[in-house]
Write an enzyme that holds these catalytic residues in place. Structure first.
Site, PDB file in Angstrom:
ATOM      1  N   ARG A 297       0.825  -1.217   0.000  1.00  0.00           N
ATOM      2  CA  ARG A 297       0.000   0.000   0.000  1.00  0.00           C
ATOM      3  C   ARG A 297       0.860   1.270   0.000  1.00  0.00           C
ATOM      4  O   ARG A 297       0.356   2.362  -0.249  1.00  0.00           O
ATOM      5  CB  ARG A 297      -0.948   0.000   1.201  1.00  0.00           C
ATOM      6  CG  ARG A 297      -0.264  -0.012   2.561  1.00  0.00           C
ATOM      7  CD  ARG A 297      -1.298  -0.081   3.683  1.00  0.00           C
ATOM      8  NE  ARG A 297      -0.669  -0.155   5.006  1.00  0.00           N
ATOM      9  CZ  ARG A 297      -0.272  -1.267   5.588  1.00  0.00           C
ATOM     10  NH1 ARG A 297      -0.436  -2.430   4.952  1.00  0.00           N
ATOM     11  NH2 ARG A 297       0.270  -1.256   6.795  1.00  0.00           N
ATOM     12  N   TYR A 298       2.155   1.115   0.299  1.00  0.00           N
ATOM     13  CA  TYR A 298       3.049   2.278   0.343  1.00  0.00           C
ATOM     14  C   TYR A 298       3.889   2.426  -0.923  1.00  0.00           C
ATOM     15  O   TYR A 298       4.334   3.530  -1.232  1.00  0.00           O
ATOM     16  CB  TYR A 298       3.993   2.182   1.548  1.00  0.00           C
ATOM     17  CG  TYR A 298       3.284   2.140   2.877  1.00  0.00           C
ATOM     18  CD1 TYR A 298       2.441   3.167   3.279  1.00  0.00           C
ATOM     19  CD2 TYR A 298       3.456   1.058   3.738  1.00  0.00           C
ATOM     20  CE1 TYR A 298       1.787   3.122   4.498  1.00  0.00           C
ATOM     21  CE2 TYR A 298       2.808   1.000   4.962  1.00  0.00           C
ATOM     22  CZ  TYR A 298       1.971   2.035   5.338  1.00  0.00           C
ATOM     23  OH  TYR A 298       1.326   1.993   6.532  1.00  0.00           O
ATOM     24  N   THR A 299       4.151   1.336  -1.604  1.00  0.00           N
ATOM     25  CA  THR A 299       5.062   1.373  -2.755  1.00  0.00           C
ATOM     26  C   THR A 299       4.299   1.566  -4.061  1.00  0.00           C
ATOM     27  O   THR A 299       3.120   1.245  -4.161  1.00  0.00           O
ATOM     28  CB  THR A 299       5.891   0.080  -2.835  1.00  0.00           C
ATOM     29  OG1 THR A 299       5.004  -1.046  -2.847  1.00  0.00           O
ATOM     30  CG2 THR A 299       6.818  -0.041  -1.640  1.00  0.00           C
TER      31      THR A 299
END
EC number: 5.6.2.2
Length: 736
Positions: free
Chosen positions: A119-121
């Site tokens: 979800r961050y990359t």
């Protein structure tokens, strides 16, 4: 409600069928790459999903969670973790020689750190990745239904570059595995073009272009060229890869060693930990410290013990004991174009790729040719429409069924009429004959070129070669990503044994080992040991005078030999440290402790009455787990390990029979049970002694040494029973 159908099936047959189905599924749909595009199904589905999301190199990034969601929702019904791990690896510059995914965010590190959550990359395709799917929309490959029949996915990728060899692959299936290291794309392109020009070329010719693997982390391959060639000829082998290092001069003649590249797939953090443990255990006395000064580039600083140490020898000792030198396997087990797994050699892999490109270009040319023919047909109709524009417009306006009338009136085909009717009236009025003629002429030229490609194999191979040349120009040696990273060296010191004792100050020591296995060393020889203290219930067992540079042999009751450097034994006045911390002796007793002397003979004997002579060079152990030399049956032990310093052997056992025979009757062996020394009936061998016959046989009795010169009565052949010992021989049936 329908009654359940029950069949009687042989359990073995059912089990084998299901296992075979599972094995085939693992091999074909999970673990082995296809020789044509170098991808496994999960890679292919992931990249195709990114293509569908239009994540091209010049577009914006999208969250990896979105990509993974599309992959598992549309194409790959498996866990999201497996798909994300695949995505991460394809983006890691230290894992792939030519990364297929451009990642933004934390995608892990060479230290073994995990990537951030999906979800961050964010990610998108790299430029070289687009070459894998180039022309996929031109009927170049077959498509099949996805797992739920809701969509289509490509069976194979067009693959404009040899991804299998360029990026390598690895996987473990049922009963087989694959391990293909990455290679340099420029060299692969040279080999492919040579193969096009010389279809009968052999592997030896190919090896003039492909020097060997080219790892993303660099390093140095130290194998000889014939070893590398042999691996590529069979499709199986391995490559020895070393770290790249340099000597960095400091002030006052001091230097340090800087490692700038480490072997492929070696985690930097674990490598440092490995060296640190060896430092703590004093296994690398030439090194005093190691520290990590890495930033975006690798920089491991190794400090030698002193400036007199030869840096080459320091590194040789590290190469021998750590992953600064590692072995990369080659096992080119891939799925061929016939969908059959096979271990291929380098020539077969290149030929399969060229055949694939031949097929792709043939299909693309056929597709484009059909498109051109279709367009030419339409242009012919538009030209007729231009020449009869007013009449055609009148028919369109006035007739209810203009299609049939136009086909009959102007001899037009249905396709041509459809094209005219689908053209807006304003566009029809703007038609110009010259534009139609120019486009028609250009398309005819393209048609001729495509027909020549399809009808003339030489022209087809020219196109294949031209496109390979274009890939080479884009990602060749003159580019940042294309320059070779792994070099080759002939290492003359590879087989040299580094004598680390040469860097230890030679000092006399006395080694003390207790009955409970606690070992320590004291400085000097001829020490007064009366004040030595032991743990409660413990006492001395072995006292050995040696030097700090000596290697110490420890023989266990199970016949296993261990080797210790004398300088590594605990020093001081305490009770020492347990031998179990130094070697993996387990719960076995210590039979003997000796100073290692090269090329000396040792006599081994077991309680079953068997023994043999072994050269001291054969018993040296390189690891903590030791080396099994004497095989001892259950219920028996190795009772003696004696230096051979006499011409005769005396044996005595529980039967209280003394046997003396010539030592030459005992054979020299490398390992085993040995031969029978003395025959017993329901008894065990208790003690054995080596002596010179002319000096006589001596033993300890009541604290006094007794000597028997006349031993003729006890002489016999090896394996005899023996006779009762002389008067005054100890009742415990031992010489000491």
């Amino acid at each position: 409600m329908k009654e359940a159908k029950i069949e009687n099936i042989d359990f073995g047959s059912a089990l084998s069928e299901r296992y075979l189905a599972y094995a085939l599924s693992t091999i074909m749909s999970r673990s082995l790459p296809d020789v044509r595009d170098g991808l496994k199904p999960v890679h292919r589905r992931l990249l195709y999903a990114m293509l569908q999301l239009r994540l091209e190199p010049n577009s914006g990034y999208k969250k990896c969670a979105r990509v993974v969601g599309d992959v598992i929702g549309k194409y790959h019904p498996h866990g999201d973790v497996a798909v994300y791990d695949t995505l991460v690896r394809l983006a890691q510059h230290f894992s792939l020689r030519y990364p297929l995914i451009d990642g933004q965010g934390n995608f892990g590190s060479i230290d073994g750190d995990n990537a951030a959550a999906m979800r961050y990359t964010e990610s998108r395709m790299t430029e070289i990745c687009t070459l894998l799917m180039e022309d996929i929309d031109k009927d170049t490959v077959d498509f099949r239904s996805t797992y739920d029949d809701s969509d289509l996915e490509p069976v194979i990728m067009p693959a404009s570059f040899p991804n299998l060899l360029a990026n390598g692959s690895e996987g473990i299936a049922v009963g087989m595995a694959t391990n293909i290291p990455p290679h340099n794309l420029h060299e692969l392109c040279d080999a492919l073009m040579h193969l096009i020009d010389h279809p009968k070329a052999e592997i030896s010719d190919i090896m003039n272009f492909i020097k060997g693997p080219d790892f993303p982390t660099g390093g140095i391959i130290i194998d000889k060229s014939d070893v590398i060639t042999s691996a590529y000829m069979t499709g199986r082998g391995s490559f020895r890869v070393r770290a790249r290092w340099e000597k960095e001069e400091l002030n006052y003649g001091v230097y340090q060693i800087v490692v700038t590249e480490i072997p492929y797939q070696v985690q930097k953090s674990k490598l440092i930990e490995q060296i640190a443990i060896l430092l703590k255990d004093k296994k690398i006395p030439l090194v005093s410290n190691i520290r990590d000064e890495s930033t975006d580039i690798i920089r491991l600083v190794i400090e030698p013990r002193d400036r007199s140490c030869d840096p080459q020898i320091v590194m040789e000792s590290l190469f021998k004991l750590t992953n600064l030198e590692s072995r990369i396997q080659l096992n080119m087990n891939v799925i061929g174009s016939n969908n059959v797994p096979k271990v291929m050699n380098i020539l077969e892999v290149l030929q399969e790729f060229l055949s694939h490109r031949q097929n792709i270009i043939t299909r693309r040319s056929t597709y484009l040719l059909n498109k051109i023919k279709h367009r030419l047909e339409i242009l012919e109709g538009l030209r007729i429409a231009y020449l009869n524009l007013d009449e055609i417009i009148k028919i369109i306006r006035e007739e209810d069924e203009p299609k049939a009338i136009m086909m009959q009136r102007f001899q037009l085909t249905e396709i041509q009429v459809e094209a005219i009717l689908n053209t807006r009236l304003r566009s029809l009025r703007k038609l110009e004959e010259q534009e139609i003629i120019t486009e028609h002429s250009n398309l005819q030229k393209q048609q001729a070129i495509l027909e020549e490609i399809l009808n003339n194999p030489k022209e087809l191979w020219k196109v294949v070669k031209k496109e390979i040349k274009a890939v080479q120009a884009k990602f060749g040696l003159n580019t940042t990503i294309g320059a070779r990273r792994t070099s080759f060296e002939q290492v003359t010191l590879t087989n040299q044994v580094v004598d680390i004792t040469a860097f230890i100050t030679k000092e006399p020591i006395t080694i003390i080992c207790s009955k409970m296995g606690w070992v320590r060393s004291l400085k000097g020889h001829n020490n007064d040991l009366s004040s030595i203290k032991y743990k409660e219930g413990d006492a001395e067992k072995f006292i050995l005078e040696a030097y700090t540079t000596d290697k110490i042999l420890i023989i266990s009751s199970e016949g296993r030999f261990f080797t210790l450097l004398a300088d590594n034994i605990s020093k001081g006045k305490g009770t020492g440290e347990s031998i179990k911390l130094l070697v993996d002796i387990g719960n076995n007793d210590i039979t003997e402790i000796l100073v290692y002397k090269p090329d000396h003979l040792l006599l081994l004997a077991s309680s079953i009455g068997k023994g043999f002579v072994v050269n001291s060079n054969e018993v040296m152990a390189q690891t903590k787990s030791g080396k099994q030399i004497m095989n001892v049956p259950d219920g028996h032990t190795c009772i003696a390990c004696l230096p051979v310093n006499g011409d005769s052997v005396a044996c005595i056992g529980e039967s209280r029979k003394l046997l003396v025979f010539n030592i030459d009757e005992i054979p020299e062996m490398k390992k085993g049970q040995g031969v029978t020394l003395q025959k017993f009936k329901n008894a065990k061998l208790l003690d054995i002694k080596i002596f010179n016959r002319e000096d006589g046989l001596s033993w300890n009795s009541g604290g006094k040494v007794k000597l028997e010169k006349n031993i003729i009565a006890f002489l016999g052949k090896r394996g005899s029973t023996g006779k009762l010992p002389p008067m005054g021989f100890p009742k415990n049936n031992r010489f000491s």
